[in-house]
Design a protein around this motif. Structure first.
Motif, PDB file in Angstrom:
ATOM      1  N   ASP A  16     -58.000 -14.081  14.582  1.00 46.45           N
ATOM      2  CA  ASP A  16     -56.549 -14.096  14.353  1.00 46.45           C
ATOM      3  C   ASP A  16     -55.961 -15.426  13.894  1.00 46.45           C
ATOM      4  N   GLN A  17     -56.794 -16.387  13.565  1.00 48.92           N
ATOM      5  CA  GLN A  17     -56.293 -17.693  13.134  1.00 48.92           C
ATOM      6  C   GLN A  17     -56.547 -17.889  11.641  1.00 48.92           C
ATOM      7  N   PRO A  18     -55.497 -17.777  10.808  1.00 49.63           N
ATOM      8  CA  PRO A  18     -55.700 -17.970   9.368  1.00 49.63           C
ATOM      9  C   PRO A  18     -56.375 -19.315   9.087  1.00 49.63           C
ATOM     10  N   ASN A  19     -57.336 -19.289   8.205  1.00 47.30           N
ATOM     11  CA  ASN A  19     -58.079 -20.482   7.866  1.00 47.30           C
ATOM     12  C   ASN A  19     -58.446 -20.369   6.391  1.00 47.30           C
ATOM     13  N   TRP A  20     -59.695 -20.510   6.037  1.00 47.63           N
ATOM     14  CA  TRP A  20     -60.113 -20.401   4.650  1.00 47.63           C
ATOM     15  C   TRP A  20     -60.126 -18.960   4.177  1.00 47.63           C
ATOM     16  N   PHE A  21     -60.062 -18.036   5.093  1.00 51.84           N
ATOM     17  CA  PHE A  21     -60.040 -16.615   4.754  1.00 51.84           C
ATOM     18  C   PHE A  21     -59.064 -15.909   5.688  1.00 51.84           C
ATOM     19  N   VAL A  22     -58.703 -14.708   5.324  1.00 48.92           N
ATOM     20  CA  VAL A  22     -57.770 -13.899   6.099  1.00 48.92           C
ATOM     21  C   VAL A  22     -58.474 -13.432   7.375  1.00 48.92           C
ATOM     22  N   PRO A  23     -57.842 -13.601   8.544  1.00 43.39           N
ATOM     23  CA  PRO A  23     -58.468 -13.126   9.774  1.00 43.39           C
ATOM     24  C   PRO A  23     -58.364 -11.601   9.898  1.00 43.39           C
ATOM     25  N   LEU A  24     -59.149 -11.053  10.786  1.00 45.45           N
ATOM     26  CA  LEU A  24     -59.138  -9.617  11.029  1.00 45.45           C
ATOM     27  C   LEU A  24     -57.726  -9.103  11.306  1.00 45.45           C
ATOM     28  N   SER A  25     -56.973  -9.803  12.137  1.00 49.11           N
ATOM     29  CA  SER A  25     -55.635  -9.333  12.507  1.00 49.11           C
ATOM     30  C   SER A  25     -54.768  -9.070  11.275  1.00 49.11           C
ATOM     31  N   ALA A  26     -54.833  -9.944  10.279  1.00 51.67           N
ATOM     32  CA  ALA A  26     -54.058  -9.746   9.050  1.00 51.67           C
ATOM     33  C   ALA A  26     -54.700  -8.687   8.154  1.00 51.67           C
ATOM     34  N   ALA A  27     -56.035  -8.646   8.133  1.00 55.61           N
ATOM     35  CA  ALA A  27     -56.748  -7.712   7.252  1.00 55.61           C
ATOM     36  C   ALA A  27     -56.468  -6.252   7.612  1.00 55.61           C
ATOM     37  N   ILE A  28     -56.218  -5.973   8.886  1.00 53.55           N
ATOM     38  CA  ILE A  28     -56.004  -4.582   9.313  1.00 53.55           C
ATOM     39  C   ILE A  28     -54.539  -4.274   9.628  1.00 53.55           C
TER      40      ILE A  28
END
Length: 164
Positions: A16-28
């Motif tokens: 759930d922490q945005p970094n270099w890629f989208v986290p699972l929480s945002a992806a779903i």
């Protein structure tokens, strides 16, 4: 930064922490059961990917905690299976299972020693848990990227969530 801190940062980025890629929480986020079930040809659906990630995260977490594993061998293709039900309740359960598994990994890492991370994850060969967990996070990141790409393919992605 210690090995443990690096791995915790990687797992948090997956969850759930945005970094270099989208986290699972945002992806779903905002994805319905019906949308999560969309398939194109032989490609896996988002739901199948979530099921696959849950299987492997849980399996390795049990091994890390030295808990019994019910099946000693399973074909990787079988880990993508989902039940025929396409209800919102079942989809939310699938999401919760994956998120809880990643959260449990974070907790297990917070509580483990550096010695545990250096110990071998396998009986047959020497590969430290730190390497296995690092590969686990790469595996999660790879499939989370697939989820985003599938959403883009179906016009279900809002670029405000990252990745244009």
């Amino acid at each position: 930064m210690t090995t443990k801190e690096v791995l915790l940062k990687q797992l948090s980025a997956c969850l759930d922490q945005p970094n270099w890629f989208v986290p699972l929480s945002a992806a779903i986020e905002g994805l319905s059961a019906k949308e999560a079930s969309y398939k194109s040809g032989t490609a896996n659906s988002i739901w199948q990917i979530v099921t696959h990630l849950t299987f492997w995260n849980d399996r390795y977490l049990k091994r890390f905690k030295e808990l019994p594993i019910s099946q000693t061998h399973i074909a990787n293709d079988e880990t993508f299976s989902t039940n025929e039900s396409v209800t919102e309740k079942d989809w939310q359960s699938a999401i919760t299972a994956l998120q809880n598994g990643l959260s449990e990994w974070i907790k297990a890492l917070e509580e483990c020693s550096e010695e545990k991370l250096l110990s071998s994850a396998y009986l047959e060969q020497m590969e430290p848990w730190s390497s296995v967990i690092s590969n686990l996070t790469i595996h999660n990141a790879y499939h989370i990227g697939q989820i985003v790409e599938i959403r883009k393919m179906y016009g279900l992605w809002d670029s405000k969530n990252g990745v244009h």
